[in-house]
Design an enzyme around this catalytic site. Structure first.
Site, PDB file in Angstrom:
ATOM      1  N   THR A 196      30.760  36.485  45.914  1.00  0.00           N
ATOM      2  CA  THR A 196      31.033  36.256  47.337  1.00  0.00           C
ATOM      3  C   THR A 196      29.775  36.317  48.201  1.00  0.00           C
ATOM      4  O   THR A 196      28.874  37.105  47.946  1.00  0.00           O
ATOM      5  CB  THR A 196      32.042  37.299  47.887  1.00  0.00           C
ATOM      6  OG1 THR A 196      33.202  37.302  47.068  1.00  0.00           O
ATOM      7  CG2 THR A 196      32.447  36.987  49.307  1.00  0.00           C
ATOM      8  N   ILE A 225      43.924  33.469  43.916  1.00  0.00           N
ATOM      9  CA  ILE A 225      43.354  33.574  45.250  1.00  0.00           C
ATOM     10  C   ILE A 225      42.907  35.014  45.470  1.00  0.00           C
ATOM     11  O   ILE A 225      43.657  35.953  45.199  1.00  0.00           O
ATOM     12  CB  ILE A 225      44.377  33.166  46.330  1.00  0.00           C
ATOM     13  CG1 ILE A 225      44.703  31.673  46.195  1.00  0.00           C
ATOM     14  CG2 ILE A 225      43.846  33.468  47.725  1.00  0.00           C
ATOM     15  CD1 ILE A 225      45.817  31.203  47.091  1.00  0.00           C
ATOM     16  N   THR A 246      33.127  42.122  50.126  1.00  0.00           N
ATOM     17  CA  THR A 246      32.769  41.597  48.816  1.00  0.00           C
ATOM     18  C   THR A 246      33.091  42.636  47.758  1.00  0.00           C
ATOM     19  O   THR A 246      33.022  43.829  48.015  1.00  0.00           O
ATOM     20  CB  THR A 246      31.271  41.243  48.761  1.00  0.00           C
ATOM     21  OG1 THR A 246      30.916  40.905  47.407  1.00  0.00           O
ATOM     22  CG2 THR A 246      30.392  42.414  49.214  1.00  0.00           C
ATOM     23  N   GLY A 247      33.438  42.179  46.563  1.00  0.00           N
ATOM     24  CA  GLY A 247      33.720  43.112  45.481  1.00  0.00           C
ATOM     25  C   GLY A 247      35.022  42.797  44.787  1.00  0.00           C
ATOM     26  O   GLY A 247      35.379  41.629  44.585  1.00  0.00           O
ATOM     27  N   GLU A 248      35.758  43.831  44.421  1.00  0.00           N
ATOM     28  CA  GLU A 248      37.015  43.683  43.700  1.00  0.00           C
ATOM     29  C   GLU A 248      38.088  43.189  44.658  1.00  0.00           C
ATOM     30  O   GLU A 248      38.647  43.957  45.446  1.00  0.00           O
ATOM     31  CB  GLU A 248      37.416  45.013  43.067  1.00  0.00           C
ATOM     32  CG  GLU A 248      38.654  44.921  42.200  1.00  0.00           C
ATOM     33  CD  GLU A 248      39.116  46.285  41.728  1.00  0.00           C
ATOM     34  OE1 GLU A 248      40.281  46.368  41.295  1.00  0.00           O
ATOM     35  OE2 GLU A 248      38.335  47.254  41.799  1.00  0.00           O
ATOM     36  N   GLY A 249      38.373  41.910  44.592  1.00  0.00           N
ATOM     37  CA  GLY A 249      39.253  41.283  45.563  1.00  0.00           C
ATOM     38  C   GLY A 249      40.621  41.918  45.675  1.00  0.00           C
ATOM     39  O   GLY A 249      41.152  42.094  46.774  1.00  0.00           O
TER      40      GLY A 249
END
Length: 326
Positions: A196, A225, A246-249
């Site tokens: 991201t 998604i 940003t990171g683990e969605g």
């Protein structure tokens, strides 16, 4: 503090053994994007114009996971997503499942400004892009040799990957197989790396904006998604602040991370940095993530609970910083 401020990120969760050359390339790109945004702010461009400008630049460069250089799905294709939000009136636009749109963040802005909706996805988003006359390219444009190698690594490990360039050559020296793999929705992920890009801006009139763009996870299921296009999760802006995550969605979605920063500022009276620290500590549970934020007072802040986060920030009073680690 007062005045304008800008922050940019290229992903949270940096491999501790990332080669120095790659670190320097990342810092150079972040510095370039900051300078691009600074120049626009000095020209009195609006916050919403600047976040789009900067994220477009990040989407065009293949170094980070957005636009060209996006992570590959399990089928070896690219599906991108992005969102943008103008804190002035809380207007927003988001897109998912893009396969031919060169700059997803700009299509997200067109959804905000040229459609009656806030979110378009997959074939509907692509149809809208064609009608708006945005630049389209073949899906192959987004695919890099490096990511083809990363997908092969992910398939061999039978896992999905928080995409960033962990070199396939000499990967044994990187955290290609984590000693204590994190979990996403209860499933282990043996390769963790950042994904991201994003930008947040407050302009000289105190208007906040945020934008986020990504290719998602390497080896992800078609149709997945993440948080990046979800307003309130990966992106949020209001008259108080602008935030990009940003990171683990999946963890960011569960914690509605971006909106939480604004909420604790509004309801608990926390400062920007206090709000960022609170959200990273209290709203991620066991998730791994980071975020950047600006306030309407010209403050800038970042926070993360990962090994590092590619980030940079600058303010009107001359402060400028680019970093990766703590």
């Amino acid at each position: 503090m007062g005045g304008w401020a800008i922050a940019v990120h290229g992903g949270a969760g940096v491999d501790p053994n990332l080669p120095p050359q790659r670190q320097e390339e990342a810092k150079q790109l972040l510095t370039h994007c900051l300078n691009l945004g600074i120049s626009a702010l000095r020209s009195n461009d609006s916050a919403i114009d600047v976040v789009e400008l900067v994220v477009r630049e990040l989407e065009t460069d293949p170094l980070f996971n957005s636009g060209r250089g996006s992570a590959l799905t399990a089928e070896g294709t690219v599906e991108m997503e992005a969102s943008i939000m103008d804190g002035n009136g809380r207007r927003c636009g988001a897109v998912s499942g893009l396969t031919t749109v060169k700059n997803p963040v700009s299509l997200a802005r067109l959804v905000m400004e040229k459609s009656p909706h806030s979110y378009l996805a997959f074939s509907g988003a692509e149809d809208f892009a064609r009608k708006q006359g945005v630049e389209l390219v073949d899906n192959e444009y987004f695919i890099t040799e490096e990511n083809v190698g990363m997908l092969k690594l992910a398939k061999e490990a039978n896992t999905i990957v928080f995409d960033y360039r962990i070199p396939t050559v000499g990967s044994e020296s990187c955290s290609a197989v984590a000693e204590s793999p994190i979990q996403m929705n209860g499933l282990p992920i043996s390769v963790y790396a950042p994904e991201t890009v994003g930008c947040v801006v407050v302009d000289s009139k105190g208007r906040c904006a945020a934008a986020t763009s990504t290719g998602g996870l390497m080896n992800k299921m078609n149709g997945r998604i993440g948080d990046s296009p979800l307003i309130g999760a990966g992106t949020y802006a209001c008259n108080v602040c602008g935030v990009s995550c940003t990171g683990e969605g999946e963890a960011i979605i569960r914690g509605t991370l971006a909106r939480e920063v604004a909420a604790v500022m509004e309801y608990k009276g926390l400062s920007l940095q206090e709000a960022v620290d609170f959200v990273i500590k209290e709203r991620l549970d066991e998730g791994q993530a980071g975020l950047i934020a600006v306030s309407n007072k010209g403050d800038v802040a970042c926070g993360f609970n990962t090994t590092g986060m590619f980030r940079g920030c600058a303010t009107e009073d001359g402060f400028m910083e680019v970093g990766i680690w703590e």
